[in-house]
Scaffold this motif. Structure first.
Motif, PDB file in Angstrom:
ATOM      1  N   GLN A 220      96.590  65.114  67.308  1.00  0.00           N
ATOM      2  CA  GLN A 220      95.839  66.148  66.488  1.00  0.00           C
ATOM      3  C   GLN A 220      96.516  67.364  66.190  1.00  0.00           C
ATOM      4  N   ASN A 221      97.911  67.681  66.757  1.00  0.00           N
ATOM      5  CA  ASN A 221      98.874  68.950  66.489  1.00  0.00           C
ATOM      6  C   ASN A 221      99.723  68.603  65.344  1.00  0.00           C
ATOM      7  N   GLU A 222      99.478  67.172  64.821  1.00  0.00           N
ATOM      8  CA  GLU A 222     100.465  67.088  63.598  1.00  0.00           C
ATOM      9  C   GLU A 222      99.300  67.266  62.212  1.00  0.00           C
ATOM     10  N   THR A 223      99.752  67.981  61.359  1.00  0.00           N
ATOM     11  CA  THR A 223      98.902  68.500  60.392  1.00  0.00           C
ATOM     12  C   THR A 223      98.918  67.562  59.272  1.00  0.00           C
ATOM     13  N   ASN A 246      84.236  73.222  69.420  1.00  0.00           N
ATOM     14  CA  ASN A 246      84.603  74.071  68.230  1.00  0.00           C
ATOM     15  C   ASN A 246      85.461  73.303  67.351  1.00  0.00           C
ATOM     16  N   ASN A 247      85.651  71.824  67.369  1.00  0.00           N
ATOM     17  CA  ASN A 247      86.563  71.145  66.574  1.00  0.00           C
ATOM     18  C   ASN A 247      85.847  69.899  66.131  1.00  0.00           C
ATOM     19  N   VAL A 248      84.578  69.674  66.224  1.00  0.00           N
ATOM     20  CA  VAL A 248      83.995  68.488  66.022  1.00  0.00           C
ATOM     21  C   VAL A 248      84.148  68.075  64.496  1.00  0.00           C
ATOM     22  N   ALA A 249      84.108  68.995  63.661  1.00  0.00           N
ATOM     23  CA  ALA A 249      84.174  68.592  62.257  1.00  0.00           C
ATOM     24  C   ALA A 249      85.596  68.306  61.777  1.00  0.00           C
ATOM     25  N   ASP A 250      86.745  68.791  62.563  1.00  0.00           N
ATOM     26  CA  ASP A 250      88.003  68.538  62.125  1.00  0.00           C
ATOM     27  C   ASP A 250      88.339  67.210  62.704  1.00  0.00           C
ATOM     28  N   TYR A 251      87.776  66.784  64.076  1.00  0.00           N
ATOM     29  CA  TYR A 251      88.204  65.221  64.519  1.00  0.00           C
ATOM     30  C   TYR A 251      87.292  64.277  63.685  1.00  0.00           C
ATOM     31  N   THR A 252      86.209  64.722  63.092  1.00  0.00           N
ATOM     32  CA  THR A 252      85.234  63.833  62.253  1.00  0.00           C
ATOM     33  C   THR A 252      86.189  63.344  60.906  1.00  0.00           C
ATOM     34  N   ARG A 253      86.807  64.592  60.485  1.00  0.00           N
ATOM     35  CA  ARG A 253      87.451  64.487  59.294  1.00  0.00           C
ATOM     36  C   ARG A 253      88.853  63.427  59.626  1.00  0.00           C
ATOM     37  N   ARG A 254      89.537  63.642  60.882  1.00  0.00           N
ATOM     38  CA  ARG A 254      90.718  62.864  61.042  1.00  0.00           C
ATOM     39  C   ARG A 254      90.462  61.391  61.338  1.00  0.00           C
ATOM     40  N   LEU A 255      89.221  61.212  62.011  1.00  0.00           N
ATOM     41  CA  LEU A 255      88.602  59.771  62.410  1.00  0.00           C
ATOM     42  C   LEU A 255      88.377  59.352  61.177  1.00  0.00           C
ATOM     43  N   SER A 256      87.540  59.938  60.335  1.00  0.00           N
ATOM     44  CA  SER A 256      87.478  59.323  59.044  1.00  0.00           C
ATOM     45  C   SER A 256      88.578  58.830  58.149  1.00  0.00           C
ATOM     46  N   LEU A 292      82.439  64.395  73.380  1.00  0.00           N
ATOM     47  CA  LEU A 292      82.401  63.175  72.712  1.00  0.00           C
ATOM     48  C   LEU A 292      80.995  62.513  72.666  1.00  0.00           C
ATOM     49  N   PHE A 293      80.381  62.295  73.523  1.00  0.00           N
ATOM     50  CA  PHE A 293      78.769  61.727  73.523  1.00  0.00           C
ATOM     51  C   PHE A 293      78.049  62.402  72.918  1.00  0.00           C
ATOM     52  N   LYS A 294      77.892  63.800  73.265  1.00  0.00           N
ATOM     53  CA  LYS A 294      76.762  64.531  72.789  1.00  0.00           C
ATOM     54  C   LYS A 294      76.999  64.822  71.443  1.00  0.00           C
ATOM     55  N   LYS A 295      78.031  65.085  70.833  1.00  0.00           N
ATOM     56  CA  LYS A 295      78.196  65.858  69.410  1.00  0.00           C
ATOM     57  C   LYS A 295      78.937  64.908  68.608  1.00  0.00           C
ATOM     58  N   LEU A 296      80.228  64.601  69.090  1.00  0.00           N
ATOM     59  CA  LEU A 296      81.135  63.872  68.207  1.00  0.00           C
ATOM     60  C   LEU A 296      80.472  62.369  67.624  1.00  0.00           C
ATOM     61  N   ILE A 297      79.993  61.566  68.333  1.00  0.00           N
ATOM     62  CA  ILE A 297      79.221  60.347  68.296  1.00  0.00           C
ATOM     63  C   ILE A 297      78.196  60.621  67.222  1.00  0.00           C
ATOM     64  N   GLN A 302      76.356  60.369  61.469  1.00  0.00           N
ATOM     65  CA  GLN A 302      76.031  60.905  60.213  1.00  0.00           C
ATOM     66  C   GLN A 302      77.052  60.828  59.105  1.00  0.00           C
ATOM     67  N   GLN A 303      78.373  60.603  59.192  1.00  0.00           N
ATOM     68  CA  GLN A 303      79.403  60.155  58.454  1.00  0.00           C
ATOM     69  C   GLN A 303      79.479  58.726  58.035  1.00  0.00           C
ATOM     70  N   GLY A 304      78.395  57.941  58.372  1.00  0.00           N
ATOM     71  CA  GLY A 304      78.483  56.591  58.377  1.00  0.00           C
ATOM     72  C   GLY A 304      79.365  55.764  59.047  1.00  0.00           C
ATOM     73  N   PHE A 305      79.702  56.032  60.192  1.00  0.00           N
ATOM     74  CA  PHE A 305      80.376  55.219  61.073  1.00  0.00           C
ATOM     75  C   PHE A 305      79.280  54.250  61.583  1.00  0.00           C
ATOM     76  N   THR A 306      79.702  52.941  61.845  1.00  0.00           N
ATOM     77  CA  THR A 306      78.718  51.966  62.130  1.00  0.00           C
ATOM     78  C   THR A 306      78.553  52.095  63.901  1.00  0.00           C
ATOM     79  N   ALA A 307      77.879  51.558  64.438  1.00  0.00           N
ATOM     80  CA  ALA A 307      77.813  51.369  65.859  1.00  0.00           C
ATOM     81  C   ALA A 307      78.845  50.560  66.453  1.00  0.00           C
TER      82      ALA A 307
END
Length: 331
Positions: A220-223, A246-256, A292-297, A302-307
């Motif tokens: 995640q330190n690589e831009t 504080n960075n859930v949105a950024d992780y959602t972006r990277r994982l997307s 991870l369990f309470k906020k990222l998942i 919400q971004q369309g990731f399937t189960a």
């Protein structure tokens, strides 16, 4: 909150010739590890390799401080907790084994040395011994147990400088390669930027180890996210392991991005959270392990990731990454 069901967690214990992952309590069938946090810490002592001593902390105090957080994340759906604190930075396998018993979690520890932070956490012999000698020490922990116990490592943890690899960093990765070829343990390297990550992948291949045995820690330190594709195409695991509230949105972006580029199958995610610090009053503040369990998942859903995609991230990928098996480079 979306929680991945843990139907595999009750699977039978390992049988002969079945894939295994080594925990502090012994080997577990790889399919039984359930939802897994791949990069966390219970205790870290930053005093340095020359001064560290287990008398700097009392196990009962650490347990009182950390156990509630482990129980909390188990209640949130976690079944396996990978502790990435290496030797000379506070690794205490007796403590980890007690916490595994008390929490009901699978806990995994490591062998290897941490070469980052201007070498503060490397013992003196790391500079004078060869890669072969260092590997012999690490293989010894796999074969004989750590610090006179029966606890064996479940992976190799190293750290390199965050630029072009120095000579000591190259020696550590060569020692890790030799250890992998003798044990089948996965190599997780605290790295950060892409330059040393790609250099390590090339060096491992030159030593006969396939990139699928390598985890690029703190990617995640690589831009520039296109480097994720380069590492994944080579076969490596891309680990985003600094998740916080504080960075859930950024992780959602990277994982997307990784999902859209079809590389989600080589992605790991965790918090790098914790930990009891003996250098601070009362051990300092412990950051919990549940984001991870309470906020990222939920954010991923919400971004369309399937189960199935979420299950891949939190269960199947850790299972594949940490299964003990030799991954030799193909000619």
């Amino acid at each position: 909150m979306l929680i991945i069901a843990d139907s595999l967690a009750s699977a039978a214990l390992p049988q002969a010739h079945q894939p295994e992952i080594m925990t502090v309590a012994g080997p577990v069938h790889a399919g039984a590890i359930g939802n897994t946090l791949t990069h966390e810490h219970i205790l870290v002592d930053f005093i340095g390799a020359e001064q560290i001593n287990p008398n700097r902390w009392q196990q009962e105090e650490v347990i009182a401080k950390v156990l509630p957080h482990l129980k909390e994340v188990k209640d949130a759906g976690c079944r396996t907790f990978i502790d990435c604190t290496p030797n000379y930075l506070g690794r205490d396998v007796v403590l980890l084994r007690r916490l595994a018993e008390l929490s009901g979690l699978n806990i995994i520890t490591n062998t290897g040395y941490y070469g980052g932070s201007d070498h503060k956490y490397l013992p003196a012999h790391a500079f004078t011994e060869t890669a072969q000698a260092l590997a012999a020490r690490w293989v010894g922990e796999w074969k004989e147990g750590i610090d006179g116990t029966t606890v064996r490592p479940g992976f190799i943890k190293i750290s390199v400088n965050p630029a072009a690899l120095s000579e000591i960093s190259k020696k550590l990765i060569r020692a890790a390669a030799l250890t992998h070829l003798q044990t089948g343990l996965t190599i997780a390297s605290h790295t950060g930027p892409a330059v040393p990550a790609l250099e390590q992948i090339a060096l491992l291949r030159s030593e006969g180890v396939d990139a699928s045995a390598f985890i690029w820690v703190h990617a995640q330190n690589e831009t520039d996210l296109t480097y994720y594709i380069s590492a994944a195409q080579a076969g490596a695991w891309v680990s985003l392991d600094g998740l916080s509230d504080n960075n859930v949105a950024d992780y959602t972006r990277r994982l997307s991005f990784l999902r859209d580029e079809k590389w989600l199958s080589q992605t790991l995610v965790s918090h790098d959270a914790g930990w009891y610090d003996p250098g601070k009053p009362g051990g300092g503040n412990v950051r919990g392990y549940t984001t991870l369990f309470k906020k990222l998942i939920p954010a991923l859903a919400q971004q369309g990731f399937t189960a199935d995609e979420i299950e891949q991230l939190v269960r199947r990928n850790p299972q594949n990454a940490f299964t003990t098996r030799v991954r030799a480079a193909k000619n």
